[in-house]
Design a protein around this motif. Structure first.
Motif, PDB file in Angstrom:
ATOM      1  N   GLY A 171       0.932  -1.032  -0.040  1.00  0.00           N
ATOM      2  CA  GLY A 171      -0.113   0.107  -0.068  1.00  0.00           C
ATOM      3  C   GLY A 171       0.984   1.274  -0.130  1.00  0.00           C
ATOM      4  O   GLY A 171       0.517   2.269  -0.767  1.00  0.00           O
ATOM      5  N   VAL A 172       1.824   1.301   0.920  1.00  0.00           N
ATOM      6  CA  VAL A 172       2.907   2.492   0.880  1.00  0.00           C
ATOM      7  C   VAL A 172       3.430   2.633  -0.595  1.00  0.00           C
ATOM      8  O   VAL A 172       3.376   3.724  -1.128  1.00  0.00           O
ATOM      9  N   ILE A 173       3.867   1.598  -1.160  1.00  0.00           N
ATOM     10  CA  ILE A 173       4.288   1.615  -2.567  1.00  0.00           C
ATOM     11  C   ILE A 173       3.561   2.263  -3.557  1.00  0.00           C
ATOM     12  O   ILE A 173       3.845   3.085  -4.556  1.00  0.00           O
ATOM     13  N   ALA A 174       2.191   1.823  -3.585  1.00  0.00           N
ATOM     14  CA  ALA A 174       1.135   2.168  -4.628  1.00  0.00           C
ATOM     15  C   ALA A 174       0.711   3.686  -3.911  1.00  0.00           C
ATOM     16  O   ALA A 174       0.459   4.416  -5.013  1.00  0.00           O
ATOM     17  N   PHE A 175       0.660   4.042  -2.675  1.00  0.00           N
ATOM     18  CA  PHE A 175       0.388   5.337  -2.377  1.00  0.00           C
ATOM     19  C   PHE A 175       0.966   6.339  -2.806  1.00  0.00           C
ATOM     20  O   PHE A 175       1.028   7.636  -3.538  1.00  0.00           O
ATOM     21  N   SER A 176       2.800   5.865  -2.855  1.00  0.00           N
ATOM     22  CA  SER A 176       3.674   6.892  -3.063  1.00  0.00           C
ATOM     23  C   SER A 176       3.652   7.222  -4.684  1.00  0.00           C
ATOM     24  O   SER A 176       3.899   8.217  -5.101  1.00  0.00           O
ATOM     25  N   ALA A 177       3.482   6.080  -5.376  1.00  0.00           N
ATOM     26  CA  ALA A 177       3.489   6.175  -6.989  1.00  0.00           C
ATOM     27  C   ALA A 177       2.230   7.089  -7.162  1.00  0.00           C
ATOM     28  O   ALA A 177       2.400   7.735  -8.395  1.00  0.00           O
ATOM     29  N   SER A 178       1.174   6.983  -6.856  1.00  0.00           N
ATOM     30  CA  SER A 178       0.061   7.711  -7.005  1.00  0.00           C
ATOM     31  C   SER A 178       0.085   9.064  -6.637  1.00  0.00           C
ATOM     32  O   SER A 178      -0.068   9.931  -7.531  1.00  0.00           O
ATOM     33  N   LEU A 179       0.522   9.352  -5.507  1.00  0.00           N
ATOM     34  CA  LEU A 179       0.880  10.679  -5.286  1.00  0.00           C
ATOM     35  C   LEU A 179       1.811  11.404  -6.056  1.00  0.00           C
ATOM     36  O   LEU A 179       1.816  12.717  -6.314  1.00  0.00           O
ATOM     37  N   ALA A 180       3.000  10.829  -6.597  1.00  0.00           N
ATOM     38  CA  ALA A 180       3.914  11.361  -7.223  1.00  0.00           C
ATOM     39  C   ALA A 180       3.156  11.925  -8.663  1.00  0.00           C
ATOM     40  O   ALA A 180       3.638  13.019  -8.716  1.00  0.00           O
ATOM     41  N   GLY A 181       2.225  11.440  -9.128  1.00  0.00           N
ATOM     42  CA  GLY A 181       1.366  11.885 -10.460  1.00  0.00           C
ATOM     43  C   GLY A 181       0.867  12.992  -9.878  1.00  0.00           C
ATOM     44  O   GLY A 181       0.793  13.998 -10.719  1.00  0.00           O
ATOM     45  N   GLU A 182       0.305  12.982  -8.547  1.00  0.00           N
ATOM     46  CA  GLU A 182      -0.613  14.332  -8.239  1.00  0.00           C
ATOM     47  C   GLU A 182       0.176  15.408  -8.242  1.00  0.00           C
ATOM     48  O   GLU A 182      -0.264  16.677  -8.611  1.00  0.00           O
ATOM     49  N   VAL A 183       1.495  15.470  -7.596  1.00  0.00           N
ATOM     50  CA  VAL A 183       2.318  16.460  -7.229  1.00  0.00           C
ATOM     51  C   VAL A 183       3.404  16.777  -8.341  1.00  0.00           C
ATOM     52  O   VAL A 183       4.243  17.690  -8.091  1.00  0.00           O
ATOM     53  N   ARG A 184       3.314  16.158  -9.550  1.00  0.00           N
ATOM     54  CA  ARG A 184       4.460  16.245 -10.305  1.00  0.00           C
ATOM     55  C   ARG A 184       5.046  17.693 -10.794  1.00  0.00           C
ATOM     56  O   ARG A 184       5.727  18.011 -10.645  1.00  0.00           O
ATOM     57  N   ASP A 185       3.931  18.459 -10.928  1.00  0.00           N
ATOM     58  CA  ASP A 185       3.801  19.934 -11.336  1.00  0.00           C
ATOM     59  C   ASP A 185       4.238  20.680 -10.320  1.00  0.00           C
ATOM     60  O   ASP A 185       4.432  21.973 -10.669  1.00  0.00           O
ATOM     61  N   TYR A 186       4.265  20.307  -9.149  1.00  0.00           N
ATOM     62  CA  TYR A 186       4.872  21.211  -7.954  1.00  0.00           C
ATOM     63  C   TYR A 186       6.341  20.956  -7.501  1.00  0.00           C
ATOM     64  O   TYR A 186       6.532  21.447  -6.718  1.00  0.00           O
ATOM     65  N   HIS A 187       6.858  20.194  -8.394  1.00  0.00           N
ATOM     66  CA  HIS A 187       8.348  19.781  -8.308  1.00  0.00           C
ATOM     67  C   HIS A 187       8.488  19.129  -6.799  1.00  0.00           C
ATOM     68  O   HIS A 187       9.793  19.439  -6.257  1.00  0.00           O
ATOM     69  N   ILE A 188       7.536  18.478  -6.435  1.00  0.00           N
ATOM     70  CA  ILE A 188       7.703  17.552  -5.143  1.00  0.00           C
ATOM     71  C   ILE A 188       7.929  16.224  -5.653  1.00  0.00           C
ATOM     72  O   ILE A 188       7.117  15.613  -6.766  1.00  0.00           O
ATOM     73  N   THR A 189       8.875  15.501  -5.262  1.00  0.00           N
ATOM     74  CA  THR A 189       9.258  14.240  -5.722  1.00  0.00           C
ATOM     75  C   THR A 189       8.682  13.122  -4.301  1.00  0.00           C
ATOM     76  O   THR A 189       8.591  13.587  -3.381  1.00  0.00           O
ATOM     77  N   VAL A 190       8.201  12.195  -4.808  1.00  0.00           N
ATOM     78  CA  VAL A 190       7.488  11.313  -3.980  1.00  0.00           C
ATOM     79  C   VAL A 190       8.186   9.810  -4.460  1.00  0.00           C
ATOM     80  O   VAL A 190       7.899   9.197  -5.411  1.00  0.00           O
ATOM     81  N   ASN A 191       9.005   9.230  -3.253  1.00  0.00           N
ATOM     82  CA  ASN A 191       9.589   7.898  -3.826  1.00  0.00           C
ATOM     83  C   ASN A 191       9.491   6.926  -2.453  1.00  0.00           C
ATOM     84  O   ASN A 191       9.457   7.607  -1.483  1.00  0.00           O
ATOM     85  N   ALA A 192       9.416   5.734  -2.809  1.00  0.00           N
ATOM     86  CA  ALA A 192       9.599   4.674  -1.676  1.00  0.00           C
ATOM     87  C   ALA A 192      10.836   4.017  -1.579  1.00  0.00           C
ATOM     88  O   ALA A 192      11.669   3.863  -2.798  1.00  0.00           O
TER      89      ALA A 192
END
Ligand code: NAP
Length: 244
Positions: A171-192
């Motif tokens: 779930g943490v991996i899927a959450f992280s990958a999903s959020l990465a797409g949500e905030v890409r335009d904000y220059h926020i990286t999200v990784n596990a």
């Protein structure tokens, strides 16, 4: 002139950054807190255990770093909101979040108490969501930030007799990958990060898989440092396997 001066790369990779590290009172979280502080970050060490959290801050300070301890249970929405409020008051603004706090329970599915299932999900998965949700508005406003979550090899491959743990980490991996797409335009990286066995108190109750070895917590901290640093700006939505 130093190499740093010649290349324009700062000597310390997290200079002028602040980082919240959950579960910082022990094992991997403590190693991440210490390494981040050594690299110039002001670290907010968060743990449910106040004493061990204070110990981490003392270790950082003795090594010349700066940090604060905030006691909080990451599975409690009110604790997490308070923690982020206090952290922001202490350092001004937050740049990096490391979702590291986690628990492990062993039982085959037919013997697993629903309460144990709920607890593992509440700390490992909901805790990751709550801390991320609480920090995200500031990162979006700044249009910059790093979110790093410690998942597990179990979240990739499953783990017999640790299904709740494995499911929470998937779930943490899927959450992280999903959020990465949500905030890409904000220059926020999200990784596990998906560690295999790491030599911490948690590893005393988890089996070491055949063909793998326990790595020291600093090996995971080094990967977290890279993901927190400017050098990793092109990496988001990844789950990095660190199996030793
Ligand atoms: P650890 O030594 O047990 O440290 C975990 C820390 O998190 C402890 O200080 C613990 O406090 C704290 N914590 C637990 N529940 C919390 C909550 N609800 N709120 C705030 N803090 C809480 O474990 P570790 O091995 O360093 O694990 C760190 C992360 O890496 C976990 O997410 C774990 O699943 C993951 N991981 C570990 C391994 C491994 O082999 N060690 C492998 C793969 C992934 P208490 O001591 O009071 O419980």
């Amino acid at each position: 002139m130093s190499l740093a001066g010649e290349t324009g790369v700062p000597n310390k990779r997290l200079e002028s950054k602040s980082a919240v590290v959950t579960g910082a009172g022990s094992g991997i979280g403590r190693a991440i807190a210490q390494l981040f502080a050594q690299e110039g970050a002001v670290v907010i060490a968060v743990d449910q255990n106040q004493l061990s959290c204070q110990e981490t801050v003392q270790l950082m300070e003795r090594a010349g770093g700066r940090g604060y301890c905030i006691q909080a249970d990451v599975s409690s929405a009110s604790d997490v909101e308070r923690m982020v409020r206090e952290a922001t008051q202490a350092v001004g603004r937050l740049h990096i979040l490391v979702n590291n706090a986690g628990i492990y329970r062993r039982a085959p599915v037919q013997d697993m108490a629903p309460g144990d299932w709920d607890l593992v999900m509440a700390v490992n998965l909901k805790g990751t969501f709550l801390c991320t949700r609480a920090v995200l508005p500031q990162l979006m406003e700044q249009r910059a930030g790093r979110i790093i979550s410690i998942a597990s090899r179990a979240g990739r491959q499953g783990e017999p007799s640790a299904s709740a743990y494995a499911a929470s980490k998937a779930g943490v991996i899927a959450f992280s990958a999903s959020l990465a797409g949500e905030v890409r335009d904000y220059h926020i990286t999200v990784n596990a990060i998906c560690p295999g066995g790491v030599d911490t108190p948690m590893a005393k109750v988890a089996p070491v898989l055949p063909g793998s070895r326990l790595v020291p917590p600093v090996d995971i901290a080094q990967v977290a440092l890279f993901l927190a640093s400017d050098e990793s700006q092109a990496i988001t939505g990844a789950a990095i396997e660190v199996y030793g």
